[in-house]
Design a protein around this motif. Structure first.
Motif, short mmCIF file in Angstrom:
data_model
loop_
_atom_site.label_atom_id
_atom_site.label_comp_id
_atom_site.label_asym_id
_atom_site.label_seq_id
_atom_site.Cartn_x
_atom_site.Cartn_y
_atom_site.Cartn_z
N LEU A 1 -6.06 -35.58 -82.09
CA LEU A 1 -5.16 -35.57 -80.93
C LEU A 1 -3.94 -36.45 -81.19
O LEU A 1 -2.82 -36.09 -80.84
CB LEU A 1 -5.90 -36.04 -79.68
CG LEU A 1 -6.81 -35.04 -78.97
CD1 LEU A 1 -7.44 -35.69 -77.74
CD2 LEU A 1 -6.04 -33.79 -78.57
N ASP B 1 -14.22 -28.92 -77.53
CA ASP B 1 -13.52 -28.10 -76.53
C ASP B 1 -14.25 -26.76 -76.39
O ASP B 1 -15.34 -26.57 -76.94
CB ASP B 1 -12.06 -27.91 -76.92
CG ASP B 1 -11.88 -27.31 -78.31
OD1 ASP B 1 -12.88 -26.81 -78.87
OD2 ASP B 1 -10.76 -27.35 -78.84
N THR C 1 -16.41 -33.06 -84.89
CA THR C 1 -15.61 -34.26 -85.07
C THR C 1 -14.17 -34.06 -84.62
O THR C 1 -13.60 -32.98 -84.74
CB THR C 1 -15.64 -34.73 -86.54
OG1 THR C 1 -14.98 -35.99 -86.64
CG2 THR C 1 -14.93 -33.74 -87.46
N GLY C 2 -13.59 -35.15 -84.12
CA GLY C 2 -12.18 -35.15 -83.76
C GLY C 2 -11.36 -35.98 -84.72
O GLY C 2 -10.19 -36.30 -84.45
N ASN D 1 -6.96 -39.48 -86.17
CA ASN D 1 -7.46 -38.82 -84.98
C ASN D 1 -6.65 -37.54 -84.74
O ASN D 1 -5.41 -37.57 -84.75
CB ASN D 1 -7.35 -39.75 -83.78
CG ASN D 1 -7.89 -39.13 -82.52
OD1 ASN D 1 -7.18 -38.44 -81.80
ND2 ASN D 1 -9.18 -39.36 -82.25
N GLU E 1 -13.81 -40.37 -83.05
CA GLU E 1 -14.08 -39.61 -81.84
C GLU E 1 -14.67 -38.25 -82.20
O GLU E 1 -14.23 -37.61 -83.15
CB GLU E 1 -12.78 -39.39 -81.06
CG GLU E 1 -12.91 -38.52 -79.83
CD GLU E 1 -11.56 -38.10 -79.27
OE1 GLU E 1 -11.47 -37.86 -78.04
OE2 GLU E 1 -10.59 -38.00 -80.05
N TYR E 2 -15.72 -37.86 -81.47
CA TYR E 2 -16.18 -36.47 -81.52
C TYR E 2 -15.58 -35.77 -80.31
O TYR E 2 -15.66 -36.29 -79.19
CB TYR E 2 -17.71 -36.38 -81.47
CG TYR E 2 -18.40 -36.63 -82.79
CD1 TYR E 2 -17.72 -37.23 -83.85
CD2 TYR E 2 -19.72 -36.26 -82.98
CE1 TYR E 2 -18.35 -37.45 -85.06
CE2 TYR E 2 -20.36 -36.48 -84.20
CZ TYR E 2 -19.67 -37.09 -85.23
OH TYR E 2 -20.28 -37.31 -86.42
N ARG E 3 -14.99 -34.61 -80.54
CA ARG E 3 -14.33 -33.90 -79.43
C ARG E 3 -14.75 -32.44 -79.46
O ARG E 3 -14.56 -31.77 -80.47
CB ARG E 3 -12.81 -34.03 -79.54
CG ARG E 3 -12.10 -33.45 -78.33
CD ARG E 3 -10.62 -33.78 -78.34
NE ARG E 3 -9.96 -33.31 -77.14
CZ ARG E 3 -9.94 -33.95 -75.99
NH1 ARG E 3 -10.54 -35.11 -75.88
NH2 ARG E 3 -9.32 -33.44 -74.93
N SER F 1 -15.01 -35.75 -74.83
CA SER F 1 -14.67 -36.76 -75.83
C SER F 1 -15.81 -37.76 -75.92
O SER F 1 -16.22 -38.34 -74.91
CB SER F 1 -13.37 -37.47 -75.44
OG SER F 1 -13.10 -38.54 -76.33
N ARG G 1 -7.92 -24.81 -86.03
CA ARG G 1 -7.78 -26.13 -85.42
C ARG G 1 -6.60 -26.90 -86.00
O ARG G 1 -5.86 -27.58 -85.27
CB ARG G 1 -9.08 -26.92 -85.61
CG ARG G 1 -9.19 -28.13 -84.69
CD ARG G 1 -10.59 -28.70 -84.74
NE ARG G 1 -10.75 -29.82 -83.81
CZ ARG G 1 -11.84 -30.56 -83.74
NH1 ARG G 1 -12.88 -30.28 -84.52
NH2 ARG G 1 -11.92 -31.56 -82.90
#
Length: 455
Positions: free
Chosen positions: A195, A77, A131-132, A193, A73-75, A60, A263
């Protein structure tokens, strides 16, 4: 913080900042050098990201120090890290072969601008994956799309302008649907966001607004994905775009769209809602099968190899859509595997086809007559890519199709497994057309002077 801690944003920023530098250099060779350096540095960064995620799990990165969900936030996984790796690898490899190809296929006055647009498209695709933030997905999607329209229009064939305009219209509709879908989710949850969306959506998932948002997102992403019957922009775009552009788009753009679809369905809405309560399988399975069979049939009758491979891409996307629609572990595994496998084999095929276009100036079936003897290495690459399209054991295409057959059999849908095999047999027909002309026909006047492509 060290430089390596900023990798999630650097893999996006590096090509984005190099794009205006290419315009300032204003010389095609210098711009090519800058673009090539940026692409390879980005590839190294993506490779390091894969290692970081493997060691420590999802990363994150908070932009500006603002904690999510208030800040962007950039996330990254595990799946995202590998998609970043495949996109950056394809950009780096395509640019290696770009200099001579671009000199031949694009007017010199557009040379530096071409590399700037290429890097913008590249940065946009990397940003979509990294990107998140749901709205940032739309922003980066527009960056990549607008630059892609420009790249396609730079082809010397005047039909490239029409193809770019058609893609612009269809792409704008798709982007609008995605924006409306994201707007509906924001209306119901008050957050962008990803999440945070995943946590808040279950409480309001029974509302018509969320269902409508899901529908808008599915259709919009399906259009960007070139899912049948939303694929009508793809054949002309791939056929009339410069060879470098076709190779890059075929290997990356639709694969990133697949990643976005997965996603949203699996990561944000959740598999219970996306593939359970919403009747998505009744849409994706028929459309996937129709894409496989109809696009393969159209590909069989093509005489322009770039158009043949474009319709083949629609069919291969059908396999991915079918895997998602089957909605079991083997099906999702097949979809994710084919995302990477199709990027490899179609990227290889279009780069090799670009070498043929460089030597001969044409990619029609007639131009391939006797080419196996004149360009043995290039044709060897095309044959290997063709075998992978078919799904011959020992190639990457076999692995993902094997999992797709297992997914269908696991659900007791043996007719679907049979239709997957029928699609592979149809691929044999259109691949054999090219092989037969290259190895078992006399050289035509166009290919008689051809020699092997530069290293």
């Amino acid at each position: 913080m060290t430089l390596i801690d900023h990798l999630p944003v650097l893999v996006v920023i590096l090509p984005l900042l190099t794009a205006p530098l290419c315009v300032l250099l204003d010389r095609p060779v210098a711009a090519w050098g800058a673009a090539l350096g940026a692409a390879w540095l980005t590839f190294v960064g993506a490779a390091l990201l894969v290692g970081q995620v493997a060691d420590g799990g999802a990363i994150s990165y908070q932009l500006g120090g603002w904690a999510p969900p208030w800040g962007i936030e950039y996330r990254v996984d595990t799946l995202g890290a590998y998609v970043l790796l495949i996109v950056s690898a394809m950009a780096a490899l395509v640019l290696l072969s770009a200099r001579e190809s671009v000199e031949r296929e694009i007017f010199r006055v557009n040379g530096a601008r071409f590399y700037a647009a290429f890097l913008l498209a590249f940065a946009g695709l990397m940003g979509i994956v990294a990107t998140g933030d749901a709205f940032n997905v739309f922003v980066f999607l527009e960056i990549s799309s607008l630059s892609t329209y420009a790249l396609i229009s730079m082809g010397r064939d005047r039909r490239a302008l029409t193809a770019a305009f058609q893609y612009l219209v269809m792409g704008t509709i798709g982007a609008t649907f995605i924006l409306i879908g994201i707007g509906f989710l924001y209306m119901m949850t008050g957050t962008l966001n990803m999440l945070d969306l995943a946590e808040r959506l279950p409480e309001v998932s029974n509302t018509r607004t969320v269902r409508a948002g899901f529908a808008f997102l599915t259709v919009g992403i399906g259009l960007k994905l070139a899912m049948f019957p939303l694929h009508l922009w793809m054949p002309n775009a791939y056929t009339y775009a410069p060879s470098v552009v076709t190779a890059f788009l075929a290997a990356t753009a639709t694969k990133v769209a697949v990643y976005v679809l997965l996603r949203f369905i699996l990561g944000i809405f959740g598999i219970e809602f996306g593939l359970g309560r919403m009747p998505l399988e009744y849409l994706l399975i028929p459309l996937g099968l129709m894409g496989i069979l109809s696009a393969s049939m159209v590909a069989i009758y093509q005489v322009e190899i770039k158009r043949l491979l474009a319709y083949s891409s629609v069919a291969q996307i059908g396999y991915i859509v079918l895997g998602v629609g089957l909605a079991n572990t083997h099906g999702i595994t097949a979809a994710v595997l084919h995302l990477f496998n199709h990027a490899l084999m179609k990227g290889a095929l279009f780069i090799a086809l670009g070498a043929v276009a460089y030597r001969i100036g044409a990619t029609t079936l007639d131009a391939f007559s006797g080419l196996g003897r004149r360009m043995p290495l290039t044709m060897g690459a095309i044959v290997i890519g063709g075998l992978s399209l078919i799904g011959v054991p020992g190639t990457v295409g076999f692995v993902s199709k094997w999992y797709l057959v297992l997914a269908a059999l696991e659900r007791g849908l043996w007719p679907i497994a049979l239709l997957v095999l029928v699609g592979s047999v149809m691929a044999v027909v259109y691949v054999w057309k090219v092989v037969e002309r290259a190895y078992f026909s006399q050289a035509s006047s166009g290919s008689g002077e051809a020699s092997e492509a530069p290293l």
